[in-house]
Scaffold this active site. Structure first.
Site, short mmCIF file in Angstrom:
data_model
loop_
_atom_site.label_atom_id
_atom_site.label_comp_id
_atom_site.label_asym_id
_atom_site.label_seq_id
_atom_site.Cartn_x
_atom_site.Cartn_y
_atom_site.Cartn_z
N ASP A 1 0.87 -1.18 0.00
CA ASP A 1 0.00 0.00 0.00
C ASP A 1 0.90 1.23 0.00
O ASP A 1 1.99 1.21 0.57
CB ASP A 1 -0.90 -0.01 1.26
N ALA B 1 -2.43 0.49 12.42
CA ALA B 1 -2.08 -0.94 12.52
C ALA B 1 -1.99 -1.55 11.13
O ALA B 1 -1.05 -2.29 10.81
CB ALA B 1 -3.12 -1.68 13.35
N TYR B 2 -2.93 -1.19 10.26
CA TYR B 2 -2.93 -1.67 8.88
C TYR B 2 -1.63 -1.23 8.18
O TYR B 2 -0.93 -2.06 7.58
CB TYR B 2 -4.15 -1.12 8.15
N ALA B 3 -1.31 0.06 8.30
CA ALA B 3 -0.11 0.60 7.64
C ALA B 3 1.15 -0.08 8.16
O ALA B 3 2.05 -0.43 7.37
CB ALA B 3 -0.03 2.11 7.86
#
Ligand SMILES: NC(=O)C1=CN([C@@H]2O[C@H](COP(=O)(O)OP(=O)(O)OC[C@H]3O[C@@H](n4cnc5c(N)ncnc54)[C@H](OP(=O)(O)O)[C@@H]3O)[C@@H](O)[C@H]2O)C=CC1
Ligand SMILES: Nc1nc2c(c(=O)[nH]1)N=C([C@H](O)[C@@H](O)CO)CN2
Length: 236
Positions: A135, A147-149
């Site tokens: 991403d 958290a995703y990053a």
């Protein structure tokens, strides 16, 4: 000789598009899914070999790996597409959020790569590929999806490590999209704000992901890199 590609998360959107078009290009696709959808019947009719697997359940991941090792002797590529875009918002259980993000975006690709590397080495082509779909936020972080990053940044770190470890036979690269596809529940206000974040103010579309995948499969010199399909967002 038919070349086999494993793609995770083929039940919808980018994963579905990749599985469909790579099958149409003559590859044998192995696809994982979590949720049963009508589109999966279309993939099955095309000849895609489907495996149900919830990567949040370790035993299912281990069973998937065992099934693939038992059924296939070689792989041309592994494409790690499966992903959950969890927000941090009012995080009632922050430990669960970061653990889930790390599980789907880092632990699962790590375990699959470690276990299936011999099948990639066994592939008859001059090269084999591992492709991590990361991403744009890997380089900048995210205020609302921290958290995703972080987990996608961990996935790109795996790109660097596996590229060094598996060269020259196996190339390992990331594809880092920005605004690829809106979700059905994205309203016009959100869409307008999101599009303004890039120089090219449009959705990239799943075809951009396929073009990037095909470039990497065809390359005989790129490894340890990231194809950033971000509409110039890094310059805004
Ligand atoms: N869409 C975009 O604009 C952007 C996308 N990306 C990345 O591109 C890739 C594709 O994006 P997109 O198609 O939008 O992703 P989606 O979120 O629409 O789909 C992701 C897929 O991953 C699967 N998945 C999620 N959690 C699990 C799990 N626990 N176990 C097994 N499978 C799981 C889903 O399975 P199921 O549906 O069967 O439950 C789904 O098929 C992703 O890696 C994403 O992070 C990056 C930047 C922008
Ligand atoms: N698994 C997913 N990851 C991401 C998605 C998505 O729908 N599923 N969407 C985005 C956004 O489009 C974001 O890039 C907008 O700035 C990011 N990741």
């Amino acid at each position: 000789m038919t070349q086999t590609i494993l793609i995770t998360g083929v039940g919808k959107r980018v994963g579905l598009y990749l599985a469909t078009h790579l099958t149409n290009e003559g590859y044998q696709v192995i696809g994982t899914y979590r949720t049963l959808r009508p589109e999966l019947q279309q993939l099955e009719a095309l000849g895609v070999q489907l495996y149900c697997c919830d990567f949040y359940q370790s035993e299912q991941t281990e069973q998937l790996i065992a099934n693939i090792k038992q059924s296939y002797s070689s792989l041309r590529a592994i494409i790690h597409n499966a992903s959950d875009w969890l927000p941090d918002a009012d995080d009632a259980n922050p430990l669960a959020t970061i653990e889930q993000m790390m599980r789907i975006h880092a632990s699962t690709p790590y375990a699959i790569n470690q276990a299936l590397t011999p099948l990639l080495h066994h592939n008859a082509s001059p090269f084999a590929d591992i492709i991590h779909i990361t991403d744009y936020v890997v380089d900048k972080g995210s205020k609302k999806h921290a958290a995703y990053a972080a987990s996608k940044a961990a996935l790109h770190s795996l790109t660097l490590s596996f590229a060094a470890k598996l060269a020259p036979k196996i190339k390992v690269n990331s594809i880092a999209p920005a605004m690829l596809m809106f979700n059905l529940d994205d309203d016009d206000n959100y869409k307008q704000k999101a599009l303004k974040k890039a120089l090219i103010q449009q959705e990239g579309g799943e075809a951009e992901a396929l073009k990037a995948v095909k470039y990497l499969l065809d390359s005989q010199y790129m490894t340890g890199q990231s194809l950033k399909i971000d509409g110039g967002r890094h310059l805004v």
